[in-house]
Design a protein around this motif. Structure first.
Motif, PDB file in Angstrom:
ATOM      1  N   LEU A   1       3.605 -10.612  10.789  1.00  0.00           N
ATOM      2  CA  LEU A   1       2.610 -10.861  11.832  1.00  0.00           C
ATOM      3  C   LEU A   1       1.842 -12.128  11.475  1.00  0.00           C
ATOM      4  N   PRO A   2       1.225 -12.776  12.440  1.00  0.00           N
ATOM      5  CA  PRO A   2       0.489 -14.006  12.147  1.00  0.00           C
ATOM      6  C   PRO A   2      -0.653 -13.766  11.158  1.00  0.00           C
ATOM      7  N   THR A   3      -0.874 -14.753  10.309  1.00  0.00           N
ATOM      8  CA  THR A   3      -1.962 -14.692   9.341  1.00  0.00           C
ATOM      9  C   THR A   3      -3.273 -15.015  10.050  1.00  0.00           C
ATOM     10  N   LYS A   4      -4.249 -14.131   9.881  1.00  0.00           N
ATOM     11  CA  LYS A   4      -5.555 -14.357  10.491  1.00  0.00           C
ATOM     12  C   LYS A   4      -6.428 -15.133   9.518  1.00  0.00           C
ATOM     13  N   LYS A   5      -7.199 -16.049  10.050  1.00  0.00           N
ATOM     14  CA  LYS A   5      -8.068 -16.878   9.221  1.00  0.00           C
ATOM     15  C   LYS A   5      -9.499 -16.732   9.717  1.00  0.00           C
TER      16      LYS A   5
END
Length: 99
Positions: free
Chosen positions: A40-44
């Motif tokens: 899943l996309p990395t959250k920043k």
């Protein structure tokens, strides 16, 4: 026997990858059908803090926090079998039932 979705999160990518390998080994050792890991996309998240408490409003410092995520689907398994998965304490494990 139900289908489950396993979602794991961590702040450190290498710890998460080690946990993914442990889960994959556990699933293959117990002959459980499943799909994954799905990235899943990395959250920043960015936090901005003032450097001085009283003056110099323009002087600021920023901190970044990355949340890495992976996803598994597990089919035809009991919930008790999934509770025996060992992962490090810095990794969050979420197990949810799907139809």
């Amino acid at each position: 026997m139900l289908n489950y979705k396993i979602k794991i999160k961590a702040f450190y990518g290498f710890v998460l990858n080690i946990s993914v390998i442990q889960i994959m080994n556990y699933i293959s050792k117990n002959n459980i059908k499943g799909n994954g890991p799905i990235h899943l996309p990395t959250k920043k998240k960015i936090y901005t803090i003032l450097r001085s408490p009283h003056v110099h409003k323009k002087s600021r410092e920023q901190f970044k926090l990355y949340i890495h995520q992976r996803f598994f689907f597990v089919y035809n398994v009991k919930y008790n079998v999934l509770k025996k998965i060992y992962i490090p304490s810095c990794v969050k494990l979420e197990i949810t039932k799907i139809c």
